[in-house]
Design a protein around this motif. Structure first.
Motif, mmCIF file in Angstrom:
data_model
loop_
_atom_site.group_PDB
_atom_site.id
_atom_site.type_symbol
_atom_site.label_atom_id
_atom_site.label_comp_id
_atom_site.label_asym_id
_atom_site.label_seq_id
_atom_site.Cartn_x
_atom_site.Cartn_y
_atom_site.Cartn_z
ATOM 1 N N LYS A 110 0.803 -1.222 0.000
ATOM 2 C CA LYS A 110 0.000 0.000 0.000
ATOM 3 C C LYS A 110 0.841 1.279 0.000
ATOM 4 O O LYS A 110 0.332 2.352 0.327
ATOM 5 C CB LYS A 110 -1.006 0.014 1.157
ATOM 6 N N GLN A 111 2.105 1.150 -0.371
ATOM 7 C CA GLN A 111 2.923 2.340 -0.589
ATOM 8 C C GLN A 111 2.718 2.782 -2.038
ATOM 9 O O GLN A 111 3.087 2.069 -2.961
ATOM 10 C CB GLN A 111 4.394 2.048 -0.312
ATOM 11 N N GLY A 112 2.113 3.946 -2.237
ATOM 12 C CA GLY A 112 1.735 4.339 -3.585
ATOM 13 C C GLY A 112 0.738 3.338 -4.150
ATOM 14 O O GLY A 112 -0.267 3.021 -3.513
ATOM 15 N N ARG A 113 1.058 2.774 -5.300
ATOM 16 C CA ARG A 113 0.158 1.814 -5.942
ATOM 17 C C ARG A 113 0.668 0.378 -5.799
ATOM 18 O O ARG A 113 0.204 -0.520 -6.493
ATOM 19 C CB ARG A 113 -0.034 2.166 -7.415
ATOM 20 N N ALA A 114 1.611 0.163 -4.886
ATOM 21 C CA ALA A 114 2.168 -1.173 -4.684
ATOM 22 C C ALA A 114 1.306 -1.985 -3.725
ATOM 23 O O ALA A 114 0.805 -1.466 -2.723
ATOM 24 C CB ALA A 114 3.585 -1.071 -4.129
ATOM 25 N N LEU A 115 1.156 -3.267 -4.026
ATOM 26 C CA LEU A 115 0.452 -4.216 -3.160
ATOM 27 C C LEU A 115 1.310 -5.474 -3.047
ATOM 28 O O LEU A 115 1.912 -5.917 -4.033
ATOM 29 C CB LEU A 115 -0.923 -4.567 -3.739
ATOM 30 N N TYR A 116 1.346 -6.062 -1.861
ATOM 31 C CA TYR A 116 2.256 -7.191 -1.636
ATOM 32 C C TYR A 116 1.515 -8.519 -1.705
ATOM 33 O O TYR A 116 0.378 -8.653 -1.245
ATOM 34 C CB TYR A 116 2.960 -7.077 -0.277
ATOM 35 N N ALA A 117 2.209 -9.517 -2.266
ATOM 36 C CA ALA A 117 1.676 -10.885 -2.338
ATOM 37 C C ALA A 117 2.632 -11.846 -1.636
ATOM 38 O O ALA A 117 3.805 -11.937 -1.989
ATOM 39 C CB ALA A 117 1.490 -11.315 -3.792
ATOM 40 N N ILE A 118 2.146 -12.552 -0.634
ATOM 41 C CA ILE A 118 2.888 -13.651 -0.008
ATOM 42 C C ILE A 118 3.010 -14.750 -1.064
ATOM 43 O O ILE A 118 2.008 -15.163 -1.651
ATOM 44 C CB ILE A 118 2.146 -14.136 1.246
ATOM 45 N N THR A 119 4.251 -15.246 -1.319
ATOM 46 C CA THR A 119 4.503 -15.990 -2.555
ATOM 47 C C THR A 119 5.308 -17.273 -2.349
ATOM 48 O O THR A 119 6.498 -17.334 -2.722
ATOM 49 C CB THR A 119 5.208 -15.063 -3.571
ATOM 50 N N PRO A 120 4.722 -18.323 -1.788
ATOM 51 C CA PRO A 120 5.411 -19.630 -1.866
ATOM 52 C C PRO A 120 5.436 -20.074 -3.334
ATOM 53 O O PRO A 120 4.414 -20.007 -4.009
ATOM 54 C CB PRO A 120 4.522 -20.559 -1.040
ATOM 55 N N ARG A 121 6.571 -20.529 -3.824
ATOM 56 C CA ARG A 121 6.636 -20.891 -5.245
ATOM 57 C C ARG A 121 5.616 -21.986 -5.562
ATOM 58 O O ARG A 121 4.743 -21.804 -6.399
ATOM 59 C CB ARG A 121 8.032 -21.348 -5.641
ATOM 60 N N PHE A 122 5.749 -23.138 -4.951
ATOM 61 C CA PHE A 122 4.725 -24.178 -4.991
ATOM 62 C C PHE A 122 5.066 -25.192 -3.918
ATOM 63 O O PHE A 122 6.167 -25.202 -3.355
ATOM 64 C CB PHE A 122 4.536 -24.785 -6.382
ATOM 65 N N ALA A 123 4.106 -26.051 -3.595
ATOM 66 C CA ALA A 123 4.243 -26.932 -2.435
ATOM 67 C C ALA A 123 5.519 -27.780 -2.447
ATOM 68 O O ALA A 123 6.123 -27.978 -1.389
ATOM 69 C CB ALA A 123 3.002 -27.832 -2.322
ATOM 70 N N PRO A 124 5.978 -28.302 -3.581
ATOM 71 C CA PRO A 124 7.189 -29.127 -3.535
ATOM 72 C C PRO A 124 8.439 -28.397 -3.057
ATOM 73 O O PRO A 124 9.341 -29.031 -2.500
ATOM 74 C CB PRO A 124 7.350 -29.607 -4.984
ATOM 75 N N THR A 125 8.534 -27.092 -3.267
ATOM 76 C CA THR A 125 9.748 -26.374 -2.872
ATOM 77 C C THR A 125 9.594 -25.654 -1.535
ATOM 78 O O THR A 125 10.445 -24.846 -1.167
ATOM 79 C CB THR A 125 10.176 -25.369 -3.959
ATOM 80 N N SER A 126 8.535 -25.950 -0.807
ATOM 81 C CA SER A 126 8.371 -25.431 0.557
ATOM 82 C C SER A 126 8.111 -26.589 1.508
ATOM 83 O O SER A 126 7.308 -27.485 1.207
ATOM 84 C CB SER A 126 7.210 -24.437 0.639
ATOM 85 N N THR A 127 8.767 -26.553 2.655
ATOM 86 C CA THR A 127 8.476 -27.535 3.704
ATOM 87 C C THR A 127 7.118 -27.226 4.326
ATOM 88 O O THR A 127 6.602 -26.110 4.195
ATOM 89 C CB THR A 127 9.542 -27.466 4.805
ATOM 90 N N PRO A 128 6.518 -28.192 5.009
ATOM 91 C CA PRO A 128 5.276 -27.893 5.731
ATOM 92 C C PRO A 128 5.445 -26.712 6.682
ATOM 93 O O PRO A 128 4.508 -25.922 6.857
ATOM 94 C CB PRO A 128 4.993 -29.200 6.487
ATOM 95 N N GLU A 129 6.631 -26.569 7.263
ATOM 96 C CA GLU A 129 6.864 -25.453 8.187
ATOM 97 C C GLU A 129 6.801 -24.118 7.457
ATOM 98 O O GLU A 129 6.234 -23.139 7.969
ATOM 99 C CB GLU A 129 8.233 -25.622 8.867
ATOM 100 N N GLN A 130 7.360 -24.068 6.269
ATOM 101 C CA GLN A 130 7.325 -22.808 5.525
ATOM 102 C C GLN A 130 5.905 -22.458 5.093
ATOM 103 O O GLN A 130 5.474 -21.300 5.192
ATOM 104 C CB GLN A 130 8.237 -22.875 4.299
ATOM 105 N N LEU A 131 5.155 -23.456 4.624
ATOM 106 C CA LEU A 131 3.771 -23.181 4.237
ATOM 107 C C LEU A 131 2.943 -22.739 5.441
ATOM 108 O O LEU A 131 2.087 -21.854 5.333
ATOM 109 C CB LEU A 131 3.149 -24.411 3.581
ATOM 110 N N ALA A 132 3.185 -23.340 6.589
ATOM 111 C CA ALA A 132 2.451 -22.945 7.796
ATOM 112 C C ALA A 132 2.744 -21.490 8.147
ATOM 113 O O ALA A 132 1.830 -20.732 8.533
ATOM 114 C CB ALA A 132 2.815 -23.860 8.957
ATOM 115 N N LEU A 133 4.018 -21.071 8.024
ATOM 116 C CA LEU A 133 4.357 -19.678 8.313
ATOM 117 C C LEU A 133 3.764 -18.736 7.267
ATOM 118 O O LEU A 133 3.360 -17.608 7.596
ATOM 119 C CB LEU A 133 5.871 -19.515 8.387
#
Length: 431
Positions: A194-217
């Motif tokens: 929300k700085q200017g016209r910017a909006l942020y997206a939380i971005t796990p690449r996809f489930a295989p490259t994230s541990t369950p711990e990372q997806l939970a966070l």
């Protein structure tokens, strides 16, 4: 007396939407001889020239685009800016393509100078193709996010982007940890959302490259910052789906992996969604999450054909996306071309009106940004494009005898590309 913003006026044929053409015949607002009024970067009014011209203050300059079509700027809901330089790279499928091209290319984005250079080229390419908003994947490096948002801010663009989260099954040089990824993402949210016209997206690449711990966070972050966006990939490729079943045997489906950690919610955009079950589609529809349909990428990588009929029957929110660099064009017109063919191969039919809706208001609705972008509703941000139906000799011949708006739009979608974009305006200014 108070100063009032100066009105800019644009005369052309106008097209925008207030509903999904698949649901109502009165979805489109079309004015063959129209006038778009803009002030202070926002839409003031859009309608027939004959009705609005008398309301203009004396001396108002009317920019004449007669013979052309003005629409809201296109919205690309799934694209990877670091992959700009590796577009059209050969590989036998998604997973080897990632290993051979994607990961080595993304390594360079720890360098903020390189990241800024590519971000600027990427944004210029979007604008050249008439895309004024995109949901963008950066790399695992926070520097790549800073570079992207800085380049977007310099152009005053409405962009959504985020740092990729990836803590396993990837090269060491592209890997964070669950804690590091969450900590860096939160810092980027606080710096850019929300700085200017910017909006942020939380971005796990996809489930295989994230541990369950990372997806939970990631799910925890999504709950802590409910007005942020969330983006990832799901059910793109059958080999990928089989891999997810091995990695997450307790989940009932690939989508369930994300749902279990709270990632299925409004403002969540899921790329591809090809191999979903009926239950998955129902869960998508109920949650407010949306699908980014990526036809050029799916055909290029041989991933499969998106099922428009089943998606529509479920009530899922849909949008169109290029998915560069798996996708082979930045053009949303070329993306419509491939979406039409994918639908036909699956036994469905996509009218051109529906495709233009999915690339404008449909995308804005999928992103929960209706009223902000994607239409000419009064007060919406004035991001719009001017399309030339005579941009190429063949297109000029075909559109010269179009018997309806549908025929005109269909010709633009099937025969058009970046050459059709005569002008792109961002917040009321030519870009």
């Amino acid at each position: 007396m108070q100063d009032t913003p100066q009105v800019q006026a644009y005369r052309a044929s106008l097209l925008h939407f207030h509903a999904d053409p698949a649901q109502t015949e009165e979805a489109a607002a079309y004015h063959a001889d129209g006038l778009l009024l803009v002030a202070d970067g926002k839409v003031v009014a859009a309608g027939d020239f004959a009705a609005l011209a008398p309301t203009l203050a004396p001396g108002t300059v009317v920019h004449n685009y007669q013979g052309k079509l003005i629409t809201p700027g296109f919205i690309d809901t799934h694209v990877h800016y670091p992959q700009t330089d590796m577009i059209a790279s050969p590989a036998p499928g998604l997973l080897p393509w990632l290993d051979t091209y994607t990961f080595p290319t993304e390594r360079r984005f720890a360098d903020p100078v390189h990241a800024r250079t590519v971000a600027e080229a990427f944004l210029d390419e979007l604008l050249r193709n008439g895309t004024t908003t995109a949901m963008v994947y950066c790399t695992v490096h926070p520097e790549s996010v800073d570079a992207f948002f800085a380049a977007a801010a310099a152009r005053n663009l409405r962009m959504v982007a985020g740092k990729v989260l990836m803590d396993r099954h990837s090269p060491d040089f592209l890997r964070d940890t669950a804690e590091q990824g969450a900590r860096e993402s939160e810092a980027l949210i606080q710096r850019w959302h929300k700085q200017g016209r910017a909006l942020y997206a939380i971005t796990p690449r996809f489930a295989p490259t994230s541990t369950p711990e990372q997806l939970a966070l990631a799910g925890e972050l999504a709950r802590a910052y409910p007005d942020t966006f969330l983006q990832t990939h799901v059910s793109e490729n059958q080999d990928e789906c089989a891999w997810v079943r091995q990695l997450y045997p307790q989940a009932s489906s690939y989508l369930d992996v994300y749902d279990r950690v709270g990632m299925l919610r409004p403002r969540a955009m899921y790329g591809h969604c090809i191999w979903l079950s009926e239950d998955d589609r129902a869960r998508m529809a109920a949650s407010g999450a949306a699908a980014a349909v990526c036809p050029t990428s799916n055909l290029f990588l041989g991933s499969g054909l998106f099922d428009f009929a089943r998606a529509d029957a479920s009530g899922m929110r849909l949008s169109l996306a290029t998915d560069v660099g798996g996708g082979t064009s930045f053009s949303m017109l070329q993306t419509m071309n491939e979406a039409y063919k994918v639908a036909r191969l699956g036994g469905s039919y996509l009218p051109a009106l529906r495709m233009f809706y999915l690339a404008t208001l449909g995308a804005a609705r999928a992103m929960q940004l209706e009223g902000t972008i994607g239409s000419f509703a009064a007060g919406a941000e004035a991001d719009f494009i001017v399309l030339d139906p005579r941009a190429t000799p063949l297109l000029a011949r075909r559109t010269a005898h179009s018997a309806s708006l549908e025929e005109l739009l269909f010709a633009l979608a099937l025969l058009g590309d970046d050459r059709c974009v005569a002008a792109t305006y961002v917040a009321g200014r030519p870009a």
